[in-house]
Design a protein around this motif. Structure first.
Motif, PDB file in Angstrom:
ATOM      1  N   THR A 123       0.822  -1.213   0.000  1.00  9.51           N
ATOM      2  CA  THR A 123       0.000   0.000   0.000  1.00  9.51           C
ATOM      3  C   THR A 123       0.855   1.262   0.000  1.00  9.51           C
ATOM      4  N   VAL A 124       1.822   1.321   0.920  1.00  8.67           N
ATOM      5  CA  VAL A 124       2.633   2.544   1.001  1.00  8.67           C
ATOM      6  C   VAL A 124       3.600   2.661  -0.181  1.00  8.67           C
ATOM      7  N   CYS A 125       3.994   1.519  -0.764  1.00 13.52           N
ATOM      8  CA  CYS A 125       4.846   1.571  -1.958  1.00 13.52           C
ATOM      9  C   CYS A 125       4.068   2.142  -3.142  1.00 13.52           C
ATOM     10  N   ALA A 126       2.801   1.749  -3.236  1.00 16.13           N
ATOM     11  CA  ALA A 126       1.955   2.330  -4.281  1.00 16.13           C
ATOM     12  C   ALA A 126       1.816   3.835  -4.048  1.00 16.13           C
ATOM     13  N   ARG A 150      -4.454  -8.825  -3.344  1.00 18.00           N
ATOM     14  CA  ARG A 150      -4.370  -7.398  -2.972  1.00 18.00           C
ATOM     15  C   ARG A 150      -2.985  -6.845  -3.279  1.00 18.00           C
ATOM     16  N   MET A 151      -1.966  -7.567  -2.843  1.00 14.42           N
ATOM     17  CA  MET A 151      -0.592  -7.087  -3.066  1.00 14.42           C
ATOM     18  C   MET A 151      -0.310  -6.903  -4.542  1.00 14.42           C
ATOM     19  N   LYS A 152      -0.752  -7.863  -5.359  1.00  6.94           N
ATOM     20  CA  LYS A 152      -0.514  -7.764  -6.801  1.00  6.94           C
ATOM     21  C   LYS A 152      -1.258  -6.573  -7.380  1.00  6.94           C
ATOM     22  N   MET A 153      -2.489  -6.391  -6.941  1.00  6.64           N
ATOM     23  CA  MET A 153      -3.285  -5.270  -7.424  1.00  6.64           C
ATOM     24  C   MET A 153      -2.627  -3.934  -7.078  1.00  6.64           C
ATOM     25  N   LEU A 154      -1.931  -3.919  -5.932  1.00  4.29           N
ATOM     26  CA  LEU A 154      -1.252  -2.703  -5.494  1.00  4.29           C
ATOM     27  C   LEU A 154       0.098  -2.525  -6.199  1.00  4.29           C
TER      28      LEU A 154
END
Ligand SMILES: *Cc1c(COP(=O)(O)O)cnc(C)c1O
Length: 394
Positions: A123-126, A150-154
């Motif tokens: 999330t914060v990397c995005a 979720r991680m991939k989507m982000l």
């Protein structure tokens, strides 16, 4: 007595930095800079703005009237479940991504077990537009498919750890290997108050916003900053460190840590580190951890993925050994019941980790006027399937 970290990175007998030589430059760079960076006014400003505008802080300190009536005490809930992404973990990942940027890093790595820390990191990397690689055990990738998605989507890359038991420990080893191979451009975001110094202290400082807010909020509601007790569940111990932080050296405030007893402390399937743990070294720090007589780390078990960790952070090992903290362990069954209870009495479905902290009131009695603040570390959405199967809700 001081319950915080000393200059050498120890909490009493626990802590330090037990790391391979090749990791030394990375950890030392962080150690030399973290306090200086955190104290810069520009850093403070950016951190606090993001906590407010992006995470949604301050989170409410909510008086749980019906839950309190049931147990005859005053129970306040610190609503970390209302943070963006659904738990306290994002307080730390926001702090660490800002730290990484200040140190000139362009690439972020993390390890994750259940995927909650991986999601908070992605999330914060995005948010910051930084490359994100999350190491996760192959077994966990299968078990935690929604968080992988979720991680991939982000925008994160999820790398499967295929060695050993293919779970968190193996993911951590892979992340450490990556960091050794990429010392200059990469920051490793650790997700709890664990790992080599300065991680436990740095993460505790980022999470300490929780007790800083409680002090102000309780003063408004009760005319005093200090509750009689602060209570939190302990996996590695970051939400606990956050709600204890500004009360550590105040003996008027009792500290209660709740661990996962799984199927029972002596069942061989638990994560009750204080009851079962012995001194040892895990993830670069000396702490209490569950191990066999010849020092092999024992595979932990809890119905909640976030408490399923064989150690506790060094701050908590010291709170236990010094007697400053009271440690209670709660079984899967009691935690699940407390989670259902809070849902019905307050309309709040808690994460199963948090449900452990909510379950202490049957056995642990308090005085009628005691004010107790429980850290409601996360929301139960991620655990819905476990609740459904357990209570046959489908
Ligand atoms: C990860 C997690 C925990 C356990 O981690 P700590 O570092 O011990 O706080 C507790 N509650 C929730 C909701 C979590 O996601």
């Amino acid at each position: 007595m001081n319950y915080n970290v000393n200059e050498k990175g120890y909490y009493g007998d626990f802590g330090g930095a037990y790391i391979p030589e090749m990791l030394y430059p990375n950890v030392e760079e962080l150690r030399q800079n973290y306090i200086k960076v955190m104290q810069e006014p520009e850093f403070q400003k950016e951190f606090n703005e993001l906590l407010k505008e992006y995470v949604g802080r301050p989170t409410p300190l909510y008086f749980a009237k019906r839950f309190s009536e049931k147990y005859g005490v005053k129970i306040y809930l610190k609503r970390e479940d209302l943070c963006h992404t659904g738990a306290h973990k994002v307080n730390n990942t926001i702090g660490q991504i800002l730290m990484a940027k200040r140190l000139g890093k362009t690439r972020i790595i993390a390890e994750t077990g259940a995927g909650q820390h991986g999601v908070a990191t992605a999330t914060v990397c995005a948010l910051m537009g930084l490359e994100c690689i999350v190491y996760m055990g192959a077994v966990d990738i299968k078990r935690q498919a929604p968080n992988v998605a979720r991680m991939k989507m982000l925008g994160a890359t999820v790398v499967s750890a295929e060695s050993g038991s293919k779970t968190l420990k193996d993911a951590t080893n892979e992340a450490i290997r990556d960091w050794i191979n990429n010392p200059t451009d990469t920051h490793y975001i650790i997700g709890s108050v664990v790992g080599p110094h300065p991680y436990p202290d740095m993460v505790a400082r980022f999470q300490s916003v929780i007790s800083a807010e409680v002090k102000k909020q309780l003063l408004e509601k009760e005319g005093r900053e200090n509750p009689d007790y602060v209570v939190a569940c302990v996996g590695g111990g970051s939400n606990a460190a956050g709600i204890y932080y500004h009360y550590l050296d105040n003996p008027e405030v009792g500290i209660i840590a709740v661990e996962a007893a799984g199927k029972g402390i002596h069942s061989g399937e638990s994560a009750a580190t204080s009851a079962l743990g012995k001194e040892g070294i895990i993830h670069g720090s000396k702490t209490l951890l569950m191990q066999t007589a010849d020092g092999q780390i024992t595979e932990p078990y809890s119905i909640s993925a976030g408490l399923d960790y064989p150690g506790v952070g060094p701050m908590h090992a010291n709170l236990f050994r010094s007697g400053r903290g009271e440690f209670i362990s709660v079984t899967d069954a009691d935690a699940m019941k407390a989670g259902l209870d809070l849902s019905k009495l307050e309309g709040i479905i808690p994460a199963i980790e948090t449900s452990h902290a909510l379950a202490i009131f049957n056995d642990r009695k308090f005085k009628k006027d005691d004010i107790i603040v429980i850290n409601l570390s996360g929301r139960g959405d991620k655990d819905l399937n476990t609740y459904i199967e357990y209570f046959d809700l489908a």
